[in-house]
Design a protein around this motif. Structure first.
Motif, short mmCIF file in Angstrom:
data_model
loop_
_atom_site.label_atom_id
_atom_site.label_comp_id
_atom_site.label_asym_id
_atom_site.label_seq_id
_atom_site.Cartn_x
_atom_site.Cartn_y
_atom_site.Cartn_z
N TRP A 17 0.80 -1.15 -0.01
CA TRP A 17 -0.14 -0.16 -0.03
C TRP A 17 0.89 1.36 0.08
O TRP A 17 0.50 2.18 -0.66
CB TRP A 17 -0.96 0.11 1.17
CG TRP A 17 -2.22 -0.78 0.95
CD1 TRP A 17 -2.50 -2.00 1.39
CD2 TRP A 17 -3.39 -0.26 0.26
NE1 TRP A 17 -3.80 -2.42 1.13
CE2 TRP A 17 -4.13 -1.35 0.27
CE3 TRP A 17 -3.68 0.61 -0.58
CZ2 TRP A 17 -5.43 -1.51 -0.20
CZ3 TRP A 17 -4.68 0.75 -1.37
CH2 TRP A 17 -5.71 -0.36 -1.10
N ASN A 21 0.74 4.30 -2.82
CA ASN A 21 0.21 5.68 -2.43
C ASN A 21 1.32 6.42 -2.85
O ASN A 21 1.19 7.48 -3.12
CB ASN A 21 0.15 5.53 -0.97
CG ASN A 21 -1.33 5.19 -0.51
OD1 ASN A 21 -2.25 4.81 -1.27
ND2 ASN A 21 -1.22 5.00 0.60
N ILE A 32 -3.18 -5.24 -6.21
CA ILE A 32 -3.93 -4.94 -4.86
C ILE A 32 -5.27 -5.24 -5.28
O ILE A 32 -6.19 -5.94 -4.65
CB ILE A 32 -4.01 -3.44 -4.60
CG1 ILE A 32 -2.51 -3.06 -3.98
CG2 ILE A 32 -5.01 -3.09 -3.53
CD1 ILE A 32 -2.48 -1.72 -3.61
N ILE A 72 -9.50 1.82 -4.13
CA ILE A 72 -8.09 1.76 -3.92
C ILE A 72 -7.21 3.09 -3.95
O ILE A 72 -6.37 3.40 -3.45
CB ILE A 72 -7.58 0.59 -4.92
CG1 ILE A 72 -7.89 -0.59 -4.51
CG2 ILE A 72 -5.90 0.82 -5.08
CD1 ILE A 72 -7.69 -1.85 -5.59
N LEU A 77 -4.09 5.53 3.93
CA LEU A 77 -3.60 4.61 4.93
C LEU A 77 -3.73 5.12 6.30
O LEU A 77 -3.67 4.37 7.34
CB LEU A 77 -2.22 4.42 4.31
CG LEU A 77 -1.95 3.05 3.68
CD1 LEU A 77 -0.57 2.89 3.34
CD2 LEU A 77 -2.42 1.79 4.34
#
Length: 260
Positions: A17, A21, A32, A72, A77
């Motif tokens: 992740w 990002n 993902i 997504i 996060l």
């Protein structure tokens, strides 16, 4: 310290992740998507009672994948929330919204079902008992197949409306408890769930039982019919009646809130 298999998996997932990002790399995003595509299939299967007469399962899954990609891209996060939980609600909402936009005939569905309800009430009074499906169909001069279609269509429409309300309530509850929205919205989410519980308690015993078996135990309508020893269409009628009452109660609360 020795890492367990689960904790190592969590670390690897977090790193994945973080990489996405930071880089927004399509290849990482595809990893993902592949990891969480199972969510779309599960949701599509659970909602099949809504769309099975109006949409193709492949179209529903495709819509779910599009929603997954959007989640997504927007997932933060830094928020203390499990991705599967948030994604499930978002995907579910997107599929429901997609189905609602299809070419339905809700007015005709509503009018047809109203005729069935009136016939059922009339025959119940006349016979002194609940009429059978064939008796209602005969009274309305309908083929039993057409009668069952009316029940099925009305049921699908009611589930759709109610699922929409549930999705909105669940999404608001998830978002407010994890810092996605302003604090005052948390009170709205809690109040909405309180209103839902109050309206469930107002249902008659048979409606409560059907709602509990369908949503809490996640049984299919045909299985509920066997448990209650009644026809599938009768279970659909009870379920539809319960959902309409719950929807009216929640909408009344929302309308009163706006008026205030």
């Amino acid at each position: 310290m020795i890492l367990t298999e689960k904790s190592q998996e969590q670390i690897d997932e977090y790193k994945l992740w973080e990489q996405y990002n930071f880089t927004k790399d399509i290849c990482i995003r595809n990893q993902i998507i592949e990891k969480y595509s199972y969510l779309v299939k599960i949701i599509a299967l659970k909602l099949r009672g809504i769309y099975q007469q109006y949409g193709d399962v492949e179209d529903i899954v495709n819509e779910g994948i599009i929603a997954l990609i959007d989640v997504i891209d927007k997932f933060d996060l830094s928020k203390n929330i499990k991705f599967e939980t948030y994604a499930t609600i978002r995907i579910r909402g997107s599929i429901i919204d997609y189905v609602r936009k299809q070419d339905w005939i809700p007015r005709k569905v509503k009018n047809d079902y109203k005729s069935v309800k009136e016939a059922q009430d009339h025959l119940t009074f006349k016979l002194g008992r609940e009429p059978e499906d064939k008796e209602i169909a005969t009274y309305l001069e309908l083929d039993i197949k057409d009668y069952n279609n009316i029940i099925r269509n009305a049921h699908g429409t009611s589930i759709l409306s109610f699922e929409e309300l549930l999705s909105e309530a669940n999404l608001r509850e998830i978002e407010t408890s994890n810092g996605y929205e302003l604090p005052e919205h948390e009170l709205e989410a809690k109040e909405l769930n309180k209103i839902l519980k109050e309206n469930i308690n107002k249902l008659n015993e048979k409606e409560k039982l059907v709602v509990s078996l369908y949503y809490k135990e996640e049984l299919k309508l045909k299985d509920i019919a066997k448990i209650l020893n009644i026809s599938n269409s009768r279970v659909s009628q009870i379920h539809t009646s319960a959902l309409q009452k719950l929807e009216q109660g929640i909408n009344k609360y929302l309308y009163d809130s706006i008026e205030k």
